[in-house]
Design an enzyme around this catalytic site. Structure first.
Site, PDB file in Angstrom:
ATOM      1  N   ASP A   9       0.877  -1.227   0.018  1.00  0.00           N
ATOM      2  CA  ASP A   9      -0.038   0.089  -0.089  1.00  0.00           C
ATOM      3  C   ASP A   9       1.040   1.241   0.123  1.00  0.00           C
ATOM      4  OD1 ASP A   9      -2.338   1.662   0.453  1.00  0.00           O
ATOM      5  OD2 ASP A   9      -2.030   1.697   2.547  1.00  0.00           O
ATOM      6  N   ASP A  11      -0.377   4.843   1.153  1.00  0.00           N
ATOM      7  CA  ASP A  11      -0.636   5.871   1.972  1.00  0.00           C
ATOM      8  C   ASP A  11      -0.434   5.433   3.512  1.00  0.00           C
ATOM      9  OD1 ASP A  11      -1.207   7.547  -0.085  1.00  0.00           O
ATOM     10  OD2 ASP A  11      -3.157   6.921  -0.037  1.00  0.00           O
TER      11      ASP A  11
END
Length: 147
Positions: A9, A11
């Site tokens: 991922d 963020d």
């Protein structure tokens, strides 16, 4: 030996979204939906040790690495900014390795590193490494585990 598919991922895992929100003059206006702040994704700072750690995963040759992130539907610039961010920090090795999806559980792979359970992360069919959890509080612990 076949490489394991590893999704990472952006963020809150390699890009410091919270820091950008805290610095934004518009965070109060977009309270509850900071992902809609215009240009919020444009110049995110990396999470400490994230770039070096991901580089070491690329170098290990153990994993087929993809960046798997969700982008706000109502902030289309975020889609472009995420793609440019990945290229800025990982160069050509990141080419065509960014997947934007609101259903991470639909991706086929072995491992997902994500900081929260949103968008299907907790239902991912492989192993979910919960970044920021007690077991995996930082990149040092993740690298110890994966390498």
């Amino acid at each position: 030996m076949e490489k394991k598919i590893l999704y990472i991922d952006l963020d809150g895992v390699i890009a410091n979204f919270k820091k950008a929100v805290n610095k934004s003059d518009l965070s109060e206006k977009f309270k509850g939906r900071p992902d809609k702040i215009p240009n919020i994704y444009k110049d995110l700072e990396p999470i400490p040790k994230s770039i070096e750690s991901v580089e070491s995963l690329f170098s290990s040759n153990l994993y087929d690495i993809y960046f798997l992130s969700s982008a706000p539907w109502d902030n289309p610039d975020a889609w472009t900014h995420k793609r440019l961010w990945v290229e800025k920090f990982f160069g050509n090795k990141s080419r065509k390795r960014l997947i934007l999806s609101h259903r991470k559980d639909l991706q086929i792979g072995n491992i997902l590193i994500d900081d929260n359970s949103f968008n299907g992360a907790e239902n991912f069919k492989g192993e979910w490494i919960h970044f920021g959890s007690k077991k995996f509080p930082n990149w040092e612990k993740i690298i110890q585990y994966l390498l």
